[in-house]
Design an enzyme around this catalytic site. Structure first.
Site, PDB file in Angstrom:
ATOM      1  N   ASN A 276       0.711  -1.296   0.072  1.00 33.32           N
ATOM      2  CA  ASN A 276       0.040  -0.049   0.042  1.00 33.32           C
ATOM      3  C   ASN A 276       0.791   1.212   0.004  1.00 33.32           C
ATOM      4  OD1 ASN A 276       0.905  -0.029   2.383  1.00 33.32           O
ATOM      5  ND2 ASN A 276      -0.930   0.148   3.733  1.00 33.32           N
TER       6      ASN A 276
ATOM      7  N   ASN B 137       4.974   2.707   3.627  1.00 39.28           N
ATOM      8  CA  ASN B 137       6.457   3.107   3.904  1.00 39.28           C
ATOM      9  C   ASN B 137       7.412   2.754   2.830  1.00 39.28           C
ATOM     10  OD1 ASN B 137       8.131   3.836   5.881  1.00 39.28           O
ATOM     11  ND2 ASN B 137       8.781   1.869   6.174  1.00 39.28           N
TER      12      ASN B 137
ATOM     13  N   SER C 182      11.280 -11.644  13.834  1.00 42.97           N
ATOM     14  CA  SER C 182      12.481 -10.963  14.393  1.00 42.97           C
ATOM     15  C   SER C 182      13.030 -11.543  15.519  1.00 42.97           C
ATOM     16  CB  SER C 182      12.025  -9.547  14.806  1.00 42.97           C
ATOM     17  OG  SER C 182      12.774  -8.706  15.282  1.00 42.97           O
TER      18      SER C 182
ATOM     19  N   THR D 150      13.781 -10.240  18.037  1.00 41.44           N
ATOM     20  CA  THR D 150      13.265  -9.326  19.147  1.00 41.44           C
ATOM     21  C   THR D 150      12.157 -10.361  19.907  1.00 41.44           C
ATOM     22  OG1 THR D 150      12.013  -7.221  19.665  1.00 41.44           O
ATOM     23  CG2 THR D 150      11.045  -8.398  17.579  1.00 41.44           C
TER      24      THR D 150
ATOM     25  N   TYR E 108       5.141  -3.658  18.826  1.00 43.02           N
ATOM     26  CA  TYR E 108       5.724  -4.208  17.659  1.00 43.02           C
ATOM     27  C   TYR E 108       6.221  -5.735  18.035  1.00 43.02           C
ATOM     28  CZ  TYR E 108       9.081  -5.358  14.175  1.00 43.02           C
ATOM     29  OH  TYR E 108       9.990  -6.286  12.902  1.00 43.02           O
TER      30      TYR E 108
ATOM     31  N   LYS F 156       4.703  -9.686  16.499  1.00 41.30           N
ATOM     32  CA  LYS F 156       5.605 -10.541  15.834  1.00 41.30           C
ATOM     33  C   LYS F 156       5.123 -12.016  16.542  1.00 41.30           C
ATOM     34  CE  LYS F 156       7.407  -8.668  12.495  1.00 41.30           C
ATOM     35  NZ  LYS F 156       6.625  -8.603  11.170  1.00 41.30           N
TER      36      LYS F 156
ATOM     37  N   TYR G 172      14.826 -12.649  11.739  1.00 42.75           N
ATOM     38  CA  TYR G 172      15.939 -11.795  11.355  1.00 42.75           C
ATOM     39  C   TYR G 172      16.432 -11.212  12.391  1.00 42.75           C
ATOM     40  CZ  TYR G 172      12.393 -11.424   7.287  1.00 42.75           C
ATOM     41  OH  TYR G 172      11.511 -11.511   6.410  1.00 42.75           O
TER      42      TYR G 172
ATOM     43  N   ASN H  46      15.761   5.444  13.074  1.00 35.94           N
ATOM     44  CA  ASN H  46      15.999   4.700  14.370  1.00 35.94           C
ATOM     45  C   ASN H  46      17.148   3.628  14.524  1.00 35.94           C
ATOM     46  OD1 ASN H  46      13.570   5.827  15.675  1.00 35.94           O
ATOM     47  ND2 ASN H  46      12.448   4.652  14.223  1.00 35.94           N
TER      48      ASN H  46
HETATM   49  P1  NAD Z   1       9.536  -1.769   5.094  1.00 35.61           P
HETATM   50  O1  NAD Z   1       8.805  -0.908   5.927  1.00 35.61           O
HETATM   51  O2  NAD Z   1      10.593  -1.177   4.347  1.00 35.61           O
HETATM   52  O3  NAD Z   1       8.688  -2.687   4.274  1.00 35.61           O
HETATM   53  C1  NAD Z   1       7.336  -3.116   4.614  1.00 35.61           C
HETATM   54  C2  NAD Z   1       6.229  -2.854   3.432  1.00 35.61           C
HETATM   55  O4  NAD Z   1       5.072  -2.951   3.855  1.00 35.61           O
HETATM   56  C3  NAD Z   1       6.233  -1.184   3.130  1.00 35.61           C
HETATM   57  O5  NAD Z   1       6.663  -1.295   1.736  1.00 35.61           O
HETATM   58  C4  NAD Z   1       4.993  -1.001   3.395  1.00 35.61           C
HETATM   59  O6  NAD Z   1       4.339  -0.009   2.822  1.00 35.61           O
HETATM   60  C5  NAD Z   1       4.106  -2.236   3.398  1.00 35.61           C
HETATM   61  N1  NAD Z   1       2.921  -2.229   3.948  1.00 35.61           N
HETATM   62  C6  NAD Z   1       2.747  -2.076   5.394  1.00 35.61           C
HETATM   63  N2  NAD Z   1       1.409  -2.336   5.771  1.00 35.61           N
HETATM   64  C7  NAD Z   1       0.830  -2.733   4.841  1.00 35.61           C
HETATM   65  C8  NAD Z   1      -0.448  -3.075   4.662  1.00 35.61           C
HETATM   66  N3  NAD Z   1      -1.183  -3.271   5.729  1.00 35.61           N
HETATM   67  N4  NAD Z   1      -0.911  -3.342   3.376  1.00 35.61           N
HETATM   68  C9  NAD Z   1      -0.039  -3.586   2.210  1.00 35.61           C
HETATM   69  N5  NAD Z   1       1.315  -3.027   2.414  1.00 35.61           N
HETATM   70  C10 NAD Z   1       1.701  -2.781   3.577  1.00 35.61           C
HETATM   71  O7  NAD Z   1      10.218  -2.914   6.362  1.00 35.61           O
HETATM   72  P2  NAD Z   1      11.407  -4.128   5.913  1.00 35.61           P
HETATM   73  O8  NAD Z   1      12.472  -3.465   6.718  1.00 35.61           O
HETATM   74  O9  NAD Z   1      11.484  -4.256   4.534  1.00 35.61           O
HETATM   75  O10 NAD Z   1      10.534  -5.124   6.755  1.00 35.61           O
HETATM   76  C11 NAD Z   1       9.772  -6.153   6.253  1.00 35.61           C
HETATM   77  C12 NAD Z   1       9.369  -7.159   7.360  1.00 35.61           C
HETATM   78  O11 NAD Z   1      10.408  -7.607   8.007  1.00 35.61           O
HETATM   79  C13 NAD Z   1       8.390  -6.403   8.079  1.00 35.61           C
HETATM   80  O12 NAD Z   1       7.125  -7.510   8.674  1.00 35.61           O
HETATM   81  C14 NAD Z   1       9.389  -6.261   9.350  1.00 35.61           C
HETATM   82  O13 NAD Z   1       8.708  -6.241  10.628  1.00 35.61           O
HETATM   83  C15 NAD Z   1      10.455  -7.577   9.409  1.00 35.61           C
HETATM   84  N6  NAD Z   1      11.510  -7.431  10.145  1.00 35.61           N
HETATM   85  C16 NAD Z   1      12.245  -6.268   9.791  1.00 35.61           C
HETATM   86  C17 NAD Z   1      13.584  -5.974  10.398  1.00 35.61           C
HETATM   87  C18 NAD Z   1      14.513  -4.831  10.193  1.00 35.61           C
HETATM   88  O14 NAD Z   1      15.363  -4.393  10.573  1.00 35.61           O
HETATM   89  N7  NAD Z   1      14.297  -4.016   8.637  1.00 35.61           N
HETATM   90  C19 NAD Z   1      13.788  -6.777  11.385  1.00 35.61           C
HETATM   91  C20 NAD Z   1      13.143  -8.082  11.764  1.00 35.61           C
HETATM   92  C21 NAD Z   1      11.784  -7.957  11.124  1.00 35.61           C
HETATM   93  C1  UD1 Z   2      15.628  -2.439  16.601  1.00 39.43           C
HETATM   94  C2  UD1 Z   2      14.383  -2.962  17.244  1.00 39.43           C
HETATM   95  C3  UD1 Z   2      14.029  -4.411  17.016  1.00 39.43           C
HETATM   96  C4  UD1 Z   2      13.914  -4.352  15.608  1.00 39.43           C
HETATM   97  C5  UD1 Z   2      15.107  -3.871  14.487  1.00 39.43           C
HETATM   98  C6  UD1 Z   2      14.869  -3.687  13.277  1.00 39.43           C
HETATM   99  C7  UD1 Z   2      14.684  -1.656  19.475  1.00 39.43           C
HETATM  100  C8  UD1 Z   2      14.778  -1.823  21.029  1.00 39.43           C
HETATM  101  N1  UD1 Z   2      14.518  -2.853  18.816  1.00 39.43           N
HETATM  102  O1  UD1 Z   2      16.777  -3.454  16.962  1.00 39.43           O
HETATM  103  O2  UD1 Z   2      12.904  -4.802  17.506  1.00 39.43           O
HETATM  104  O3  UD1 Z   2      13.754  -5.598  15.052  1.00 39.43           O
HETATM  105  O4  UD1 Z   2      15.361  -2.540  15.330  1.00 39.43           O
HETATM  106  O5  UD1 Z   2      14.330  -2.629  13.044  1.00 39.43           O
HETATM  107  O6  UD1 Z   2      14.339  -0.873  19.048  1.00 39.43           O
HETATM  108  N2  UD1 Z   2      22.221   2.693  18.461  1.00 39.43           N
HETATM  109  C9  UD1 Z   2      23.012   3.707  18.561  1.00 39.43           C
HETATM  110  N3  UD1 Z   2      22.699   4.940  18.065  1.00 39.43           N
HETATM  111  C10 UD1 Z   2      21.610   5.140  17.157  1.00 39.43           C
HETATM  112  C11 UD1 Z   2      21.044   3.938  17.063  1.00 39.43           C
HETATM  113  C12 UD1 Z   2      21.206   2.462  17.422  1.00 39.43           C
HETATM  114  O7  UD1 Z   2      23.939   3.504  19.803  1.00 39.43           O
HETATM  115  O8  UD1 Z   2      21.460   6.246  16.889  1.00 39.43           O
HETATM  116  C13 UD1 Z   2      22.603   1.284  19.107  1.00 39.43           C
HETATM  117  C14 UD1 Z   2      21.444   0.528  19.640  1.00 39.43           C
HETATM  118  O9  UD1 Z   2      21.528   1.089  20.987  1.00 39.43           O
HETATM  119  C15 UD1 Z   2      21.800  -0.959  19.628  1.00 39.43           C
HETATM  120  C16 UD1 Z   2      22.476  -0.877  17.957  1.00 39.43           C
HETATM  121  O10 UD1 Z   2      22.704   0.511  17.991  1.00 39.43           O
HETATM  122  O11 UD1 Z   2      22.786  -1.337  20.468  1.00 39.43           O
HETATM  123  C17 UD1 Z   2      21.505  -1.328  17.060  1.00 39.43           C
HETATM  124  O12 UD1 Z   2      20.291  -0.320  17.065  1.00 39.43           O
HETATM  125  P1  UD1 Z   2      19.280  -0.563  15.881  1.00 39.43           P
HETATM  126  O13 UD1 Z   2      19.946  -0.547  14.450  1.00 39.43           O
HETATM  127  O14 UD1 Z   2      18.385   0.156  16.568  1.00 39.43           O
HETATM  128  O15 UD1 Z   2      18.791  -2.181  16.112  1.00 39.43           O
HETATM  129  P2  UD1 Z   2      18.299  -3.025  17.434  1.00 39.43           P
HETATM  130  O16 UD1 Z   2      17.921  -2.057  18.682  1.00 39.43           O
HETATM  131  O17 UD1 Z   2      18.968  -4.332  17.521  1.00 39.43           O
END
Ligand code: NAD
Ligand code: UD1
Length: 340
Positions: free
Chosen positions: A35, A38, A127, A129, A152, A156, A179, A200
């Site tokens: 959609n 993001n 995740s 997490t 969040y 999961k 992941y 973030n």
């Molecule tokens: P992302 O936000 O880049 O991709 C998610 C996509 O889903 C986006 O393009 C968004 O527009 C779409 N979307 C969200 N809600 C929707 C809905 N209701 N209908 C249709 N489309 C929708 O995120 P990503 O980093 O590619 O993550 C993908 C998946 O992996 C997610 O489920 C996320 O929770 C999981 N995940 C990501 C990380 C990470 O660090 N990126 C870590 C662990 C798990």
């Molecule tokens: C975070 C989420 C996790 C999610 C993942 C991917 C939290 C608590 N956890 O993981 O659930 O699956 O992102 O989206 O938010 N750091 C800094 N400065 C910064 C940013 C991060 O020092 O500006 C540090 C953090 O303290 C951490 C490491 O870098 O130690 C990685 O951080 P981040 O990339 O946000 O990932 P997670 O916290 O592991």
């Protein structure tokens, strides 16, 4: 041979777009549903530029059951990879309902349709997490799921439960992939992560600081119980992650799964501290990074890295891209989006 058709939800997003590329390169037909909440439509052009194949694209919200249902009516799907979800931990604390609504309704609608239209294969984005701070490292898939630290994370955990219960009473087979920390971008620098607003996550914050978009990187805490006092994570390149999805889909399609619900960690098996990431980034980019130590970030886990044994053995998959290459690809992507 008729090509298998894979529905990739969230396929214009960060991990989804890299997975679409790998699927197409392995000969699958890919249909994307997103959609664009993001991500951007232009990602479709970028994917086509890399693979010379334009993926089919449907723009709608998977929380809309009617639209999801009519999509399945029109399209013959062999397997689903479900990436679509909201993923910002902090935002989920502020807007929990929005997270439960989006991440759970989209999943439920998809599973309902999968059952009705006889789609038997389902790969889910989970995740690390779900482990919280594990008692033992490296963390294996058998480690207990701990109470989620954010809505969040809870979505999961609940999603995994919904799937594991569903496969007991339907013909659905599923694999959840947990992941660790995905970073980096495709070698073409045509697709990568596009964080909206202030990032973030660590690596996009580093690259934005290096390019001058952010003044200084705050390192959250330097008195953790780790060798250099900063937190440790298992960073994995997004293309290695994407490849594991192709293997998971092939495993389900060829009925090689050992049970109807399997879980795999996707990490490298190596932990790296925040300071190691900064030093390695400085080395590969040649840019000195402006950073300072600040208070710990609430909810942060001290250290976590994956046991990759099970994924190595069962999926025959292993992450191949090293930390320097991961960070270099993230840096090239940052420069590409800033046209430098
Ligand atoms: P992302 O936000 O880049 O991709 C998610 C996509 O889903 C986006 O393009 C968004 O527009 C779409 N979307 C969200 N809600 C929707 C809905 N209701 N209908 C249709 N489309 C929708 O995120 P990503 O980093 O590619 O993550 C993908 C998946 O992996 C997610 O489920 C996320 O929770 C999981 N995940 C990501 C990380 C990470 O660090 N990126 C870590 C662990 C798990
Ligand atoms: C975070 C989420 C996790 C999610 C993942 C991917 C939290 C608590 N956890 O993981 O659930 O699956 O992102 O989206 O938010 N750091 C800094 N400065 C910064 C940013 C991060 O020092 O500006 C540090 C953090 O303290 C951490 C490491 O870098 O130690 C990685 O951080 P981040 O990339 O946000 O990932 P997670 O916290 O592991």
């Amino acid at each position: 041979m008729i090509k298998k058709s894979i529905l990739v939800t969230g396929g214009t997003g960060y991990i989804g777009s890299h997975t679409v590329v790998e699927l197409q390169q392995k000969g699958f037909d890919v249909v994307i549903v997103d959609n664009l909440s993001n991500s951007y439509r232009e990602v479709i052009n970028a994917i086509e530029k890399i693979t010379n194949i334009r993926p089919e694209f449907y723009e709608f919200d998977l929380c809309d059951f009617e639209k999801t249902h009519s999509f399945f009516k029109k399209n013959k799907i062999d397997a689903i990879i479900h990436f679509a979800a909201f993923k910002a931990v902090g935002e989920s604390v502020e807007k929990p309902f929005m997270y439960y609504h989006n991440n759970l309704f989209s999943l439920i609608n998809l599973i309902k349709c999968a059952n009705e239209f006889n789609v038997k294969n389902f790969v889910f984005s989970s995740s690390c997490t779900v482990y919280g701070q594990p008692d033992e490292l490296p963390v294996t898939e058998k480690a207990p799921v701990k109470k989620a630290l954010s809505p969040y994370g809870n979505t999961k955990q609940i999603s995994e439960e919904i799937i594991s219960e569903t496969v007991k009473t339907t013909s659905l087979k599923s694999i959840s992939l947990r992941y660790f920390n995905p970073i980096g971008a495709h070698e073409s620098s045509l697709i990568g992560e596009l964080p909206i607003g202030i990032p973030n996550n660590l690596v996009p914050f580093i690259t934005q600081t290096a390019i001058g978009k952010r003044e200084i990187l705050n390192v959250f805490g330097n008195e953790y119980n780790t060798p250099d006092g900063t937190c440790i994570r298992d960073y994995i390149h997004v293309v290695d992650l994407a490849k594991a999805h192709v293997i998971a889909v092939e495993r389900l399609l060829s009925n090689k799964n050992k049970s109807n619900y399997e879980i795999f960690n996707l990490g490298t098996g190596d932990g790296h501290s925040v300071l190691e990431i900064i030093k390695t980034f400085e080395k590969v980019s040649g840019v000195k990074l402006n950073f300072k130590f600040v208070e710990r970030r609430p909810g942060d886990i001290e250290k976590v890295w994956a046991s990759t044994e099970y994924a190595n053995k069962e999926l025959g998959w292993k992450a191949e891209i090293n930390l320097e290459e991961m960070l270099l690809s993230a840096w090239k992507w940052e420069k590409a989006i800033n046209k430098i």
